[in-house]
Write a protein that holds these residues in place. Sequence first.
Motif, short mmCIF file in Angstrom:
data_model
loop_
_atom_site.label_atom_id
_atom_site.label_comp_id
_atom_site.label_asym_id
_atom_site.label_seq_id
_atom_site.Cartn_x
_atom_site.Cartn_y
_atom_site.Cartn_z
N GLY A 11 2.68 -25.30 -45.43
CA GLY A 11 2.87 -24.10 -44.61
C GLY A 11 3.94 -24.44 -43.60
O GLY A 11 4.13 -25.61 -43.29
N SER A 36 0.34 -39.99 -44.35
CA SER A 36 1.72 -40.17 -44.83
C SER A 36 2.46 -41.20 -44.00
O SER A 36 2.07 -41.50 -42.87
N ARG A 40 9.85 -40.25 -38.48
CA ARG A 40 9.89 -39.45 -37.25
C ARG A 40 9.19 -40.21 -36.12
O ARG A 40 8.22 -40.93 -36.37
N ARG A 43 4.74 -38.15 -31.72
CA ARG A 43 4.63 -37.19 -30.60
C ARG A 43 3.56 -37.72 -29.64
O ARG A 43 2.73 -38.54 -30.04
N TYR A 52 0.06 -40.47 -38.87
CA TYR A 52 1.08 -41.01 -39.79
C TYR A 52 1.09 -42.52 -39.68
O TYR A 52 0.62 -43.09 -38.69
N GLU A 71 5.39 -39.62 -53.64
CA GLU A 71 6.51 -38.69 -53.49
C GLU A 71 7.04 -38.91 -52.10
O GLU A 71 6.34 -39.39 -51.23
N TYR A 75 13.22 -34.60 -44.51
CA TYR A 75 12.93 -33.29 -43.92
C TYR A 75 13.39 -33.31 -42.47
O TYR A 75 12.95 -34.19 -41.70
N TYR A 80 9.65 -38.57 -45.01
CA TYR A 80 8.19 -38.41 -45.05
C TYR A 80 7.75 -38.76 -46.47
O TYR A 80 8.39 -38.33 -47.42
N GLY A 81 6.66 -39.48 -46.63
CA GLY A 81 6.21 -39.79 -47.98
C GLY A 81 4.72 -40.09 -48.05
O GLY A 81 4.10 -40.50 -47.07
N GLU A 100 -1.30 -33.19 -46.55
CA GLU A 100 -0.66 -32.15 -45.74
C GLU A 100 0.84 -32.40 -45.80
O GLU A 100 1.38 -33.18 -45.02
N ILE A 101 1.50 -31.77 -46.75
CA ILE A 101 2.91 -32.08 -47.01
C ILE A 101 3.73 -30.81 -47.21
O ILE A 101 3.18 -29.74 -47.42
N GLY A 105 7.56 -31.72 -51.71
CA GLY A 105 6.59 -32.77 -52.01
C GLY A 105 5.41 -32.19 -52.79
O GLY A 105 4.91 -32.79 -53.74
N ARG A 136 5.61 -24.61 -28.65
CA ARG A 136 4.97 -25.92 -28.71
C ARG A 136 5.45 -26.81 -27.56
O ARG A 136 4.72 -27.66 -27.08
N ARG A 147 13.78 -25.90 -37.44
CA ARG A 147 12.42 -25.70 -37.99
C ARG A 147 12.19 -24.24 -38.37
O ARG A 147 11.50 -23.95 -39.33
P1 5GP Z 1 5.75 -32.99 -38.70
O1 5GP Z 1 6.97 -33.76 -38.29
O2 5GP Z 1 5.70 -31.64 -38.04
O3 5GP Z 1 4.49 -33.78 -38.54
O4 5GP Z 1 5.88 -32.72 -40.27
C1 5GP Z 1 6.99 -32.09 -40.80
C2 5GP Z 1 6.69 -31.65 -42.22
O5 5GP Z 1 6.57 -32.77 -43.08
C3 5GP Z 1 5.39 -30.87 -42.36
O6 5GP Z 1 5.63 -29.73 -43.18
C4 5GP Z 1 4.48 -31.84 -43.03
O7 5GP Z 1 3.50 -31.17 -43.81
C5 5GP Z 1 5.47 -32.59 -43.91
N1 5GP Z 1 4.97 -33.89 -44.38
C6 5GP Z 1 4.17 -34.76 -43.74
N2 5GP Z 1 3.92 -35.82 -44.49
C7 5GP Z 1 4.57 -35.63 -45.67
C8 5GP Z 1 4.67 -36.38 -46.89
O8 5GP Z 1 4.11 -37.46 -47.05
N3 5GP Z 1 5.42 -35.85 -47.88
C9 5GP Z 1 6.06 -34.65 -47.75
N4 5GP Z 1 6.74 -34.23 -48.81
N5 5GP Z 1 5.99 -33.93 -46.63
C10 5GP Z 1 5.25 -34.40 -45.60
#
Ligand code: 5GP
Length: 201
Positions: A11, A36, A40, A43, A52, A71, A75, A80-81, A100-101, A105, A136, A147
């Motif tokens: 989402g 994951s 990044r 925060r 993470y 995967e 981003y 992110y993986g 949550e990806i 992915g 935010r 974003r």
């Molecule tokens: P945020 O930086 O806001 O935590 O995450 C940014 C985006 O990266 C979000 O849409 C989150 O769901 C996605 N994300 C987080 N971990 C992974 C991952 O392991 N693989 C992929 N493909 N996306 C991820």
Amino acid sequence: MKPGFLMVVSGPAGVGKGTLVSELIRLNEQTLLSVSATTRAPRPGEEDGVQYWFKDRQSFEQMIHEDQLLEWVEYCGNYYGTPVDHVTASVAEGKIVILEIEVEGALNIRRIFPDAVLVFILPPDLETLKKRLSGRGTEPEDVIYRRLKRAEEELSFLSRYDYFVMNVSIPQAVEKLTKIIDAEQRRVNRNPELVQRFQVV
Ligand code: 5GP
């Protein structure tokens, strides 16, 4: 034993999927979050190994080369993986492993695991999403703009998902996710032992 499976939750940023997922995991002991890896920066309040695994680019690239990720994507300038680690073993043990990806992915996961369930979290409407993204307060302007653009792109993937959940209120959305889990566990093809048990002729 109820069957386990992979559940991908995606989402656009700002839709509240992090909160929904943590609430779901708190309430349903069969669920487990896949943590994951990312390059990044954490925060405020985020801890290594909880939200993470925080890595530098070199360590992340090493994980890629050593096939430690199911995967991965780049981003908004960061990697992110999903670590391979316990994912398949946990599903085999009957866990519902939540990933949550983001959308690319998610589609890669579907290619590897056609049985994975893909759920898209939607905002009540686009205005609410814009407000949540700018409100935010933890990110600079240019990041918010990127974003927002990315959110529009992500929404264009909605038709590739199995389910949507509109996040109007957290308890209601978590209830919907629970119902999806319940329905998926009742799929006959996820229950070969049950099928076997009821074969009398
Ligand atoms: P945020 O930086 O806001 O935590 O995450 C940014 C985006 O990266 C979000 O849409 C989150 O769901 C996605 N994300 C987080 N971990 C992974 C991952 O392991 N693989 C992929 N493909 N996306 C991820």
